[in-house]
Design an enzyme around this catalytic site. Structure first.
Site, PDB file in Angstrom:
ATOM      1  N   SER A  48     -63.522 -82.994 -42.828  1.00 19.21           N
ATOM      2  CA  SER A  48     -63.794 -83.654 -41.556  1.00 19.21           C
ATOM      3  C   SER A  48     -62.597 -83.454 -40.644  1.00 19.21           C
ATOM      4  O   SER A  48     -61.442 -83.601 -41.082  1.00 19.21           O
ATOM      5  CB  SER A  48     -64.044 -85.151 -41.772  1.00 19.21           C
ATOM      6  OG  SER A  48     -64.309 -85.788 -40.544  1.00 19.21           O
ATOM      7  N   GLU A  49     -62.859 -83.133 -39.376  1.00 17.33           N
ATOM      8  CA  GLU A  49     -61.752 -82.779 -38.483  1.00 17.33           C
ATOM      9  C   GLU A  49     -60.828 -83.938 -38.156  1.00 17.33           C
ATOM     10  O   GLU A  49     -59.740 -83.738 -37.606  1.00 17.33           O
ATOM     11  CB  GLU A  49     -62.271 -82.133 -37.184  1.00 17.33           C
ATOM     12  CG  GLU A  49     -63.223 -82.962 -36.370  1.00 17.33           C
ATOM     13  CD  GLU A  49     -64.668 -82.632 -36.662  1.00 17.33           C
ATOM     14  OE1 GLU A  49     -65.470 -82.658 -35.711  1.00 17.33           O
ATOM     15  OE2 GLU A  49     -64.999 -82.344 -37.823  1.00 17.33           O
ATOM     16  N   ASN A  50     -61.223 -85.173 -38.491  1.00 18.98           N
ATOM     17  CA  ASN A  50     -60.302 -86.285 -38.287  1.00 18.98           C
ATOM     18  C   ASN A  50     -59.258 -86.394 -39.398  1.00 18.98           C
ATOM     19  O   ASN A  50     -58.424 -87.296 -39.384  1.00 18.98           O
ATOM     20  CB  ASN A  50     -61.056 -87.614 -38.125  1.00 18.98           C
ATOM     21  CG  ASN A  50     -61.861 -87.988 -39.350  1.00 18.98           C
ATOM     22  OD1 ASN A  50     -62.410 -87.118 -40.019  1.00 18.98           O
ATOM     23  ND2 ASN A  50     -61.948 -89.271 -39.647  1.00 18.98           N
ATOM     24  N   SER A  90     -55.333 -80.680 -40.070  1.00 18.21           N
ATOM     25  CA  SER A  90     -56.784 -80.583 -40.159  1.00 18.21           C
ATOM     26  C   SER A  90     -57.313 -79.444 -39.291  1.00 18.21           C
ATOM     27  O   SER A  90     -58.143 -78.643 -39.728  1.00 18.21           O
ATOM     28  CB  SER A  90     -57.416 -81.906 -39.743  1.00 18.21           C
ATOM     29  OG  SER A  90     -58.816 -81.852 -39.864  1.00 18.21           O
TER      30      SER A  90
END
Length: 229
Positions: A48-50, A90
């Site tokens: 997940s990009e977070n 990320s």
């Protein structure tokens, strides 16, 4: 033939593309269902990009951790070995070409491989976010969508009319009617989900669709895997 929307068959088919060891990013909305259909013998790293690598399924009621969310803010769990990253690391994974598959939701997708999935005219949105990185950084980009809009028009287009998220980056489109490869400025139907037929799909889709000679008719028996980390 009556059309009945079915998100589950989309999620199940997409899960079937993945192989053990691959890094997968599942976008907000429909793509998050894919995790429920991952085969028992396939181990992938959901990113997940977070800043989370190793996402597990949604938590059971009563065991939620409010500090564990995906990029869309949905509560998640983690598998053993998961790691947490800052935003720079990320997006370094994404921009560095380390994501094998990016699965994104769709407002419109066209036969040139263009994707529109972040803005409807007249509605306030914060922006396209990490999708612009995921479409250019991933090895394979899959557009996941119900075939038809609520008003009945197909989401697959000859040309997108909405603001674009990415230009000529979509490799595959999976709808609840079938699987389409984007090649040479046309959609190529490789799998058709029963009870629909290639001819039925062509007649109702506002795009040029080539039916491949080896196009398979696939039954709909999507049953999610039940498992917790």
């Amino acid at each position: 033939m009556e059309y009945i929307a079915n998100k589950n068959i989309i999620a199940k088919r997409i899960a079937g593309f993945f192989k053990t060891g691959e890094v997968i990013n599942l976008g907000i909305g429909l793509p998050t269902l894919v995790e429920q259909y991952l085969p028992q013998d396939v181990t992938v790293a959901l990113q997940s990009e977070n800043g989370l690598l190793g996402i597990g399924p949604a938590p059971a009621k009563g065991s939620e951790n409010r500090d564990l969310t995906d990029a869309g803010g949905s509560l998640v769990t983690t598998w053993t070995g998961a790691c947490f990253l800052d935003s720079a690391a990320s997006f370094g994974i994404i921009r560095g070409g380390h994501v094998d598959y990016s699965v994104l939701g769709v407002l419109e997708v066209d036969q040139e491989g263009n994707l529109a999935n972040y803005k409807v005219p007249g509605k306030m949105v914060p922006g396209m976010g990490g999708a612009m990185d995921l479409t250019v950084g991933a090895r394979v980009v899959i557009a996941a969508t119900l075939h038809f809009q609520p008003a009945g028009a197909s989401r697959m287009k000859r040309r997108c009319s909405l603001p674009l998220t990415a230009v000529q980056e979509v490799n595959l489109v999976v709808t609840d009617l079938g699987v389409f490869e984007v090649l040479g400025g046309r959609f190529h139907l490789t799998e058709c989900f029963a009870p629909y037929t290639p001819e039925w799909i062509q007649e109702r889709t506002d795009a040029d669709i080539v039916v491949k000679n080896d196009c398979r008719i696939v039954s709909n028996d999507a049953q999610p895997r039940k498992e917790t980390p």
